[in-house]
Design a protein around this motif. Structure first.
Motif, PDB file in Angstrom:
ATOM      1  N   PRO A  82       0.775  -1.238   0.000  1.00 36.33           N
ATOM      2  CA  PRO A  82       0.000   0.000   0.000  1.00 36.33           C
ATOM      3  C   PRO A  82       0.810   1.294   0.000  1.00 36.33           C
ATOM      4  CG  PRO A  82       0.002  -0.965   2.191  1.00 36.33           C
ATOM      5  CD  PRO A  82       0.658  -1.965   1.264  1.00 36.33           C
ATOM      6  N   ASN A  83       2.065   1.229   0.372  1.00 36.61           N
ATOM      7  CA  ASN A  83       2.845   2.458   0.548  1.00 36.61           C
ATOM      8  C   ASN A  83       3.944   2.663  -0.479  1.00 36.61           C
ATOM      9  OD1 ASN A  83       1.347   3.153   2.930  1.00 36.61           O
ATOM     10  ND2 ASN A  83       2.465   1.517   3.963  1.00 36.61           N
ATOM     11  N   THR A  84       3.946   1.870  -1.535  1.00 37.56           N
ATOM     12  CA  THR A  84       4.976   1.995  -2.563  1.00 37.56           C
ATOM     13  C   THR A  84       4.388   1.717  -3.942  1.00 37.56           C
ATOM     14  OG1 THR A  84       7.249   1.398  -3.136  1.00 37.56           O
ATOM     15  CG2 THR A  84       5.815  -0.396  -2.434  1.00 37.56           C
ATOM     16  N   LEU A  85       5.177   2.004  -4.968  1.00 38.73           N
ATOM     17  CA  LEU A  85       4.814   1.737  -6.365  1.00 38.73           C
ATOM     18  C   LEU A  85       3.471   2.362  -6.759  1.00 38.73           C
ATOM     19  CD1 LEU A  85       6.102  -1.933  -6.538  1.00 38.73           C
ATOM     20  CD2 LEU A  85       7.091   0.035  -7.708  1.00 38.73           C
ATOM     21  N   ALA A  86       3.266   3.610  -6.361  1.00 33.97           N
ATOM     22  CA  ALA A  86       2.028   4.314  -6.688  1.00 33.97           C
ATOM     23  C   ALA A  86       1.885   4.564  -8.182  1.00 33.97           C
ATOM     24  CB  ALA A  86       1.959   5.638  -5.928  1.00 33.97           C
ATOM     25  N   ASP A  87       3.003   4.697  -8.889  1.00 31.07           N
ATOM     26  CA  ASP A  87       2.970   4.911 -10.328  1.00 31.07           C
ATOM     27  C   ASP A  87       2.748   3.571 -11.034  1.00 31.07           C
ATOM     28  OD1 ASP A  87       3.756   6.869 -12.687  1.00 31.07           O
ATOM     29  OD2 ASP A  87       4.744   4.930 -13.050  1.00 31.07           O
ATOM     30  N   PHE A  88       1.723   3.509 -11.871  1.00 37.87           N
ATOM     31  CA  PHE A  88       1.387   2.237 -12.512  1.00 37.87           C
ATOM     32  C   PHE A  88       2.507   1.715 -13.417  1.00 37.87           C
ATOM     33  CE2 PHE A  88      -0.463  -0.013 -16.221  1.00 37.87           C
ATOM     34  CZ  PHE A  88      -0.699  -1.211 -15.580  1.00 37.87           C
ATOM     35  N   LEU A  89       3.148   2.591 -14.177  1.00 39.52           N
ATOM     36  CA  LEU A  89       4.215   2.122 -15.071  1.00 39.52           C
ATOM     37  C   LEU A  89       5.397   1.564 -14.273  1.00 39.52           C
ATOM     38  CD1 LEU A  89       4.109   4.829 -17.871  1.00 39.52           C
ATOM     39  CD2 LEU A  89       3.108   2.533 -17.880  1.00 39.52           C
ATOM     40  N   ASP A  90       5.731   2.186 -13.149  1.00 39.37           N
ATOM     41  CA  ASP A  90       6.782   1.634 -12.273  1.00 39.37           C
ATOM     42  C   ASP A  90       6.369   0.273 -11.745  1.00 39.37           C
ATOM     43  OD1 ASP A  90       8.263   3.940 -12.664  1.00 39.37           O
ATOM     44  OD2 ASP A  90       7.742   4.825 -10.712  1.00 39.37           O
ATOM     45  N   PHE A  91       5.105   0.163 -11.346  1.00 37.65           N
ATOM     46  CA  PHE A  91       4.583  -1.114 -10.835  1.00 37.65           C
ATOM     47  C   PHE A  91       4.617  -2.177 -11.929  1.00 37.65           C
ATOM     48  CE2 PHE A  91       0.873  -3.955 -10.258  1.00 37.65           C
ATOM     49  CZ  PHE A  91       1.251  -4.568  -9.067  1.00 37.65           C
ATOM     50  N   ASN A  92       4.249  -1.799 -13.134  1.00 39.42           N
ATOM     51  CA  ASN A  92       4.250  -2.731 -14.258  1.00 39.42           C
ATOM     52  C   ASN A  92       5.662  -3.257 -14.518  1.00 39.42           C
ATOM     53  OD1 ASN A  92       2.500  -4.007 -16.111  1.00 39.42           O
ATOM     54  ND2 ASN A  92       3.246  -2.691 -17.745  1.00 39.42           N
ATOM     55  N   ASP A  93       6.649  -2.350 -14.516  1.00 37.52           N
ATOM     56  CA  ASP A  93       8.054  -2.761 -14.672  1.00 37.52           C
ATOM     57  C   ASP A  93       8.484  -3.669 -13.530  1.00 37.52           C
ATOM     58  OD1 ASP A  93       8.212  -1.238 -16.979  1.00 37.52           O
ATOM     59  OD2 ASP A  93       9.242   0.444 -16.001  1.00 37.52           O
ATOM     60  N   PHE A  94       8.079  -3.317 -12.322  1.00 34.16           N
ATOM     61  CA  PHE A  94       8.422  -4.121 -11.152  1.00 34.16           C
ATOM     62  C   PHE A  94       7.835  -5.531 -11.283  1.00 34.16           C
ATOM     63  CE2 PHE A  94       7.644  -5.962  -7.040  1.00 34.16           C
ATOM     64  CZ  PHE A  94       8.858  -5.772  -6.395  1.00 34.16           C
ATOM     65  N   THR A  95       6.589  -5.626 -11.737  1.00 36.05           N
ATOM     66  CA  THR A  95       5.939  -6.931 -11.888  1.00 36.05           C
ATOM     67  C   THR A  95       6.704  -7.813 -12.871  1.00 36.05           C
ATOM     68  OG1 THR A  95       3.789  -5.966 -11.350  1.00 36.05           O
ATOM     69  CG2 THR A  95       3.767  -8.082 -12.500  1.00 36.05           C
ATOM     70  N   ALA A  96       7.199  -7.243 -13.947  1.00 32.07           N
ATOM     71  CA  ALA A  96       7.994  -8.014 -14.914  1.00 32.07           C
ATOM     72  C   ALA A  96       9.276  -8.538 -14.252  1.00 32.07           C
ATOM     73  CB  ALA A  96       8.330  -7.160 -16.125  1.00 32.07           C
ATOM     74  N   ARG A  97       9.934  -7.703 -13.454  1.00 35.16           N
ATOM     75  CA  ARG A  97      11.138  -8.159 -12.732  1.00 35.16           C
ATOM     76  C   ARG A  97      10.782  -9.258 -11.735  1.00 35.16           C
ATOM     77  NH1 ARG A  97      11.859  -2.645 -12.071  1.00 35.16           N
ATOM     78  NH2 ARG A  97      11.715  -2.791  -9.798  1.00 35.16           N
ATOM     79  N   ALA A  98       9.660  -9.118 -11.061  1.00 35.85           N
ATOM     80  CA  ALA A  98       9.223 -10.116 -10.088  1.00 35.85           C
ATOM     81  C   ALA A  98       8.940 -11.454 -10.763  1.00 35.85           C
ATOM     82  CB  ALA A  98       7.982  -9.613  -9.350  1.00 35.85           C
ATOM     83  N   GLU A  99       8.328 -11.431 -11.936  1.00 36.15           N
ATOM     84  CA  GLU A  99       8.069 -12.678 -12.677  1.00 36.15           C
ATOM     85  C   GLU A  99       9.383 -13.374 -13.035  1.00 36.15           C
ATOM     86  OE1 GLU A  99       5.637 -11.042 -15.828  1.00 36.15           O
ATOM     87  OE2 GLU A  99       3.817 -11.865 -14.896  1.00 36.15           O
ATOM     88  N   ARG A 100      10.377 -12.602 -13.468  1.00 33.90           N
ATOM     89  CA  ARG A 100      11.682 -13.193 -13.801  1.00 33.90           C
ATOM     90  C   ARG A 100      12.337 -13.798 -12.562  1.00 33.90           C
ATOM     91  NH1 ARG A 100      11.793  -8.512 -17.005  1.00 33.90           N
ATOM     92  NH2 ARG A 100      13.134  -7.416 -15.533  1.00 33.90           N
ATOM     93  N   LYS A 101      12.243 -13.109 -11.429  1.00 29.58           N
ATOM     94  CA  LYS A 101      12.833 -13.619 -10.174  1.00 29.58           C
ATOM     95  C   LYS A 101      12.136 -14.910  -9.743  1.00 29.58           C
ATOM     96  CE  LYS A 101      15.893 -10.673  -8.319  1.00 29.58           C
ATOM     97  NZ  LYS A 101      17.125 -10.980  -7.647  1.00 29.58           N
ATOM     98  N   LEU A 102      10.825 -14.952  -9.857  1.00 28.65           N
ATOM     99  CA  LEU A 102      10.095 -16.175  -9.514  1.00 28.65           C
ATOM    100  C   LEU A 102      10.538 -17.336 -10.394  1.00 28.65           C
ATOM    101  CD1 LEU A 102       6.434 -14.922  -8.927  1.00 28.65           C
ATOM    102  CD2 LEU A 102       7.879 -16.074  -7.247  1.00 28.65           C
ATOM    103  N   ALA A 103      10.696 -17.084 -11.679  1.00 24.85           N
ATOM    104  CA  ALA A 103      11.135 -18.134 -12.608  1.00 24.85           C
ATOM    105  C   ALA A 103      12.535 -18.611 -12.239  1.00 24.85           C
ATOM    106  CB  ALA A 103      11.090 -17.628 -14.043  1.00 24.85           C
TER     107      ALA A 103
END
Length: 191
Positions: A82-103
Motif C-alpha cells: 500500500p505504501n509503494t509503487l504508486a505509479d502504474f508504469l513503475d509497478f508494471n516494470d516491477f511486476t515483470a522483474r518479479a516474474e523473472r525472479k520467480l522463474a
C-alpha cells in the motif's frame, strides 16, 4: 507513495477483503475467487515500507511458504504493497522483474503472478476507461496463483477465455458511477 498517508497492515487487509467481496466476487469478475475466499484459503500479506527494495524478497518468501503448504490450507496469496509503487508504469516494470525472479527461483510452472493496481490501465485505453477496473484494486498487489489450481479451475469452467469479455461487459454496464458506488478504494473498509 509520496504525499499520501501511510497505510497500516490492518487497513490494507480490510480494504482488500472489501474489494474482493464487493468487486471481484460481488461482480463475479473471477468465478474462482468465491470458493477460496469462503474456505479461508487466501493469505493477505502486507508489505509496508515506502520503497520496493525488499518487496521481491518478500514475494519469494511468500512463494516458498505457499509452495510448502497444501492448496487445501492455502491456495493463493495476495501480497499488498500500500505504501509503494504508486505509479502504474513503475509497478508494471516491477511486476515483470518479479516474474523473472520467480522463474529463476524455480517457480516457473508452479505459480502464475497476476497483478492489480489502483491506476491499472490496459494499453490503448484512456485512464478513465471503466474497463481498466477489471484489474484495479485499492493498492498495488501481486497475486500468487498455483498453476495446478488455475488448471483445475479452467477445466471446471470450460469457457474461461470468455471471462475477460464478460467482465468488460459487466463494467461497461455498471459504469463509473456504479463502480464508485461499490466503495472499494483505499480506506473504504473500517477495520
Amino acid at each position: 507513495m509520496t504525499g499520501a498517508a501511510t497505510i497500516d497492515a490492518i487497513q490494507a487487509e480490510a480494504d482488500m477483503r472489501r474489494w474482493l467481496e464487493r468487486a471481484v466476487i460481488g461482480l463475479n469478475l473471477c468465478p474462482f475467487a468465491k470458493a477460496v475466499h469462503v474456505k479461508g484459503q487466501i493469505r493477505y500479506a502486507v508489505y509496508l515500507p515506502a520503497d520496493e527494495s525488499a518487496l521481491i524478497d518478500m514475494l519469494l518468501a511468500e512463494a516458498n511458504e505457499l509452495a510448502a503448504l497444501d492448496a487445501s490450507v492455502r491456495d493463493t496469496t495476495l501480497l499488498i504493497a500500500p505504501n509503494t509503487l504508486a505509479d502504474f508504469l513503475d509497478f508494471n516494470d516491477f511486476t515483470a522483474r518479479a516474474e523473472r525472479k520467480l522463474a529463476r527461483a524455480g517457480f516457473d510452472g508452479v505459480f502464475q503472478l497476476a497483478s492489480f493496481h489502483p491506476r491499472f490501465q490496459f494499453a490503448g485505453t484512456a485512464a478513465d476507461d471503466i474497463t481498466n477496473a477489471t484489474n484495479r484494486a485499492p493498492y498495488p498487489t501481486l497475486h500468487l496463483l498455483r498453476e495446478d489450481s488455475v488448471s483445475r479451475a479452467v477445466e471446471a469452467f470450460p469457457e474461461a477465455e470468455a471471462i475477460f469479455e464478460r467482465n468488460i461487459e459487466t463494467l461497461e454496464a455498471l459504469g463509473p458511477d456504479g463502480w464508485a458506488a461499490l466503495d472499494v478504494g483505499p480506506g473504504s473498509a473500517r477495520p
